[in-house]
Design an enzyme around this catalytic site. Structure first.
Site, PDB file in Angstrom:
ATOM      1  N   SER A  81      33.096 -37.474 -87.829  1.00  0.00           N
ATOM      2  CA  SER A  81      33.721 -36.149 -87.798  1.00  0.00           C
ATOM      3  C   SER A  81      34.921 -36.050 -88.721  1.00  0.00           C
ATOM      4  CB  SER A  81      34.199 -35.825 -86.379  1.00  0.00           C
ATOM      5  OG  SER A  81      33.184 -35.248 -85.619  1.00  0.00           O
ATOM      6  N   GLU A 106      38.002 -32.026 -81.811  1.00  0.00           N
ATOM      7  CA  GLU A 106      37.196 -31.877 -83.022  1.00  0.00           C
ATOM      8  C   GLU A 106      37.778 -30.823 -83.949  1.00  0.00           C
ATOM      9  OE1 GLU A 106      35.202 -32.527 -85.850  1.00  0.00           O
ATOM     10  OE2 GLU A 106      34.260 -33.576 -84.181  1.00  0.00           O
ATOM     11  N   ASP A 161      39.371 -31.609 -87.721  1.00  0.00           N
ATOM     12  CA  ASP A 161      38.860 -31.019 -88.954  1.00  0.00           C
ATOM     13  C   ASP A 161      39.966 -30.303 -89.734  1.00  0.00           C
ATOM     14  OD1 ASP A 161      36.326 -31.906 -88.281  1.00  0.00           O
ATOM     15  OD2 ASP A 161      35.712 -30.012 -87.392  1.00  0.00           O
TER      16      ASP A 161
END
Length: 601
Positions: free
Chosen positions: A523, A248, A252
């Protein structure tokens, strides 16, 4: 302290958690730190949240922060009880208080236990646990609105999806770099996000400088400025969760860094410990200097799983961000219209469902890279292959905001259609109920799915207070959700607002823990939109804050909206895509160049 000197804290109730098992004795002498959220000295007006006025952090503190007298009273009351005040942040209305677990439990009238339970990903974790309400010293009644950190259950999940090697999805799929996706979505030429800061919220994991060097070097992009900031004792911890939070974090950073290579990134690492770390990270990011242009959040959980005090505190922190001219981009979830809850009902994800968040949903995009064009784009729904589906629906916690009133948000559906996407499950990790009922089971590849480009030259505008998010039914900084919408009321806030490529079979090429990977999920969409916001801000010289009043201006049901590619094919379980706004992809995926024409400069 006698029971008579305690008063019940509204909104602090915690229902029993399923699948809880004792995990040894809790040490009452263990030291812990809590976050208390205080009332505002004056309510934050809806027109200030909506803009176009932008407050400074000092102005927010002086007008709408905690009253210094309240901070003093809280500090004096708690220190007289033997606790220590470790920090005060009047602008974001927070007081940090520390003591032993036994002292803190006694002060707030609660019994704490040490238990193990499955986290949102299904792994067993050990944490502090409580049930029922909290209590306050009577002197603090209606001054303290939330006491966060006593119960440390992991609350949020990261909304990413990796493609399993050797799976059918991997065999049929393709992938793109974030820079290619930005080009396909026509991010404005001549912009890089230079001069802008994007804050990123993480509840675990970490990144290594060597991974960033490898990734961006491979793309021929200078490594962006990325700084890690610890919150509540957490820190950048690369390698700590290589199949989870590490992915994650790097997703990002990689998406923002490749789609907006000129932007500075500040990554806030907070513990996934109920609502305390999440609230503190958002508040720290919002009140930082320089103020970020956007906050990217790719974590969340069904809005019905939060305590009222936690949901209210996080919502208020995001309203602060909007007033400060910060656009909060939040992933809408990866488990379709059921949001991974196993009750076969519809749920939307929070914080994406907040009226102060730009909810970011998911699509499956097929592109012709040689031509630089999108061949087709449909709702992301790979439920049949256990590869997830974009979250979306209608909130039962937040009423329909005024700026969304003419978008055609439907009544809440009566069932999920698909259940969860399976595998990840809810708090018990049992997976979903499969493709029963509803319109589910189409797989979301959408036979004949069209991709529409509508490039109009309409110019949107802020309509000031009339377009504020104040219609949320949850007053910013209030301590109650009594005004929240329900399925039978006049309607709930529709989720998502916008969308972007999220299907792991059309996923993003990223790099984490020394491995090149293809990753999807909403995400990826939150940081993609944060990158776009930074480039639009560079082009216009403006801060947008709560951008929805601009995006939804003049909208009518079933009509495409300038600046967006309208997604009209596919479903996420209980809701289907169609012309105009829908509960799968919102207004659509971005056409950044067309969107720029609608923005004030």
């Amino acid at each position: 302290m006698s029971d008579e000197s305690l008063v019940r804290l509204a909104g602090s109730e915690r229902a029993p958690l399923a699948n809880v098992a004792p995990a040894g004795e809790l040490d009452p002498s263990e030291r812990a730190e809590l976050t208390l959220v205080l009332r505002r000295r004056a309510e934050l007006p809806a027109d200030v949240i909506a803009g176009p006025t932008v407050l400074t952090s000092d102005e927010l503190a002086e007008r709408y922060g905690a009253d210094p007298a309240d901070v003093d009273l809280v500090s004096q009351t708690l220190t007289s009880l033997g606790l220590e005040i470790t920090a005060t942040a009047p602008g974001s209305r927070r007081v940090k208080v520390a003591g032993t677990v036994g002292e803190l439990a006694g002060t707030f009238g609660v019994t704490l236990r040490q238990v193990s339970s499955p986290n949102p990903g299904g792994q067993l974790v050990t944490h502090r646990y409580r049930e029922g309400p909290l209590y306050l010293p009577a002197a603090l009644d209606r001054i303290v609105l939330a006491v966060l950190g006593l119960d440390t259950r992991p609350q949020a999940r990261a909304h990413f999806r990796s493609v399993a090697a050797g799976s059918a999805a991997a065999a049929q799929g393709t992938s793109y770099t974030p820079a290619q996706v930005a080009d396909l979505y026509q991010f404005p030429a001549g912009t890089t996000g230079a001069g802008q800061t994007v804050a990123v919220i993480e509840l675990g994991g970490g990144f290594a400088a060597s991974d960033l060097d490898t990734y961006f070097g491979g793309l021929g992009i200078a490594v962006p400025s990325v700084t890690a900031v610890g919150v509540d004792g957490a820190s950048n911890a690369p390698g700590s969760d290589p199949s989870g939070a590490d992915i994650e974090v790097n997703l990002d950073i990689d998406v923002i860094g490749a789609a907006a290579p000129g932007a500075t990134q500040v990554v806030y690492f907070a513990p996934n410990n109920g609502d305390q770390g999440f609230v503190d990270a958002i508040s720290d990011a919002a009140t930082a200097s320089p103020a970020p242009i956007a906050i990217s959040i790719s974590w969340g959980q069904s809005e019905d799983s939060w305590t009222a005090q936690g949901l209210t505190s996080m919502n208020a922190a995001m309203s602060d961000a909007a007033a400060l001219g910060i656009t909060v981009c939040v992933a809408a979830g990866d488990n379709g219209s059921g949001d991974g809850v196993t009750d076969n009902e519809v749920h939307v994800d929070f914080p994406a469902s907040s009226p102060y968040a730009l909810g970011c949903g998911g699509t499956k995009m097929v592109a012709d890279l040689s031509a630089g064009t999108i061949s087709s784009e449909v709702v992301w729904n790979e439920t049949a292959a256990n590869e997830g589906a974009g979250g979306g629906g209608v909130s039962d916690q937040f009423a329909l905001p005024s700026w969304q009133a003419t978008a055609g948000v439907p009544a809440r559906a009566s069932g999920t259609g698909t259940g969860s996407a399976g595998g990840t499950g809810g708090t018990g990790g049992t997976g979903g109920t499969g493709g029963t009922g509803g319109t589910g089971g189409t797989g979301g590849t959408g036979a004949g799915g069209e991709h529409h480009h509508h490039h109009h030259d309409r110019h949107g505008h802020h309509e000031g207070g009339s377009d504020a998010a104040g219609g949320s039914g949850l007053a910013a900084g209030a301590g109650s959700v009594s005004g929240a919408a329900s399925a039978g009321s006049s309607g709930g806030r529709g989720v998502p607002d916008v969308a972007g490529n999220a299907d792991p079979t059309s996923g993003y090429q990223v790099y984490a823990d020394g491995n090149a990977q293809v990753v999807g999920g909403t995400s990826a969409v939150a940081p993609l939109w944060a990158a776009l916001i930074s480039r639009l801000a560079q082009a216009t010289g403006q801060r947008f804050g709560l951008i929805q009043p601009i995006l939804y201006a003049g909208i009518t049901p079933g009509a495409d909206v300038a600046g967006f590619n309208d997604i009209t094919s596919g479903n996420n379980g209980a809701y289907s895509a169609g012309p105009g706004w829908d509960a799968c992809t919102g207004l659509g995926s971005p056409d950044g160049t067309a969107l720029l024409k609608r923005l004030p400069s």
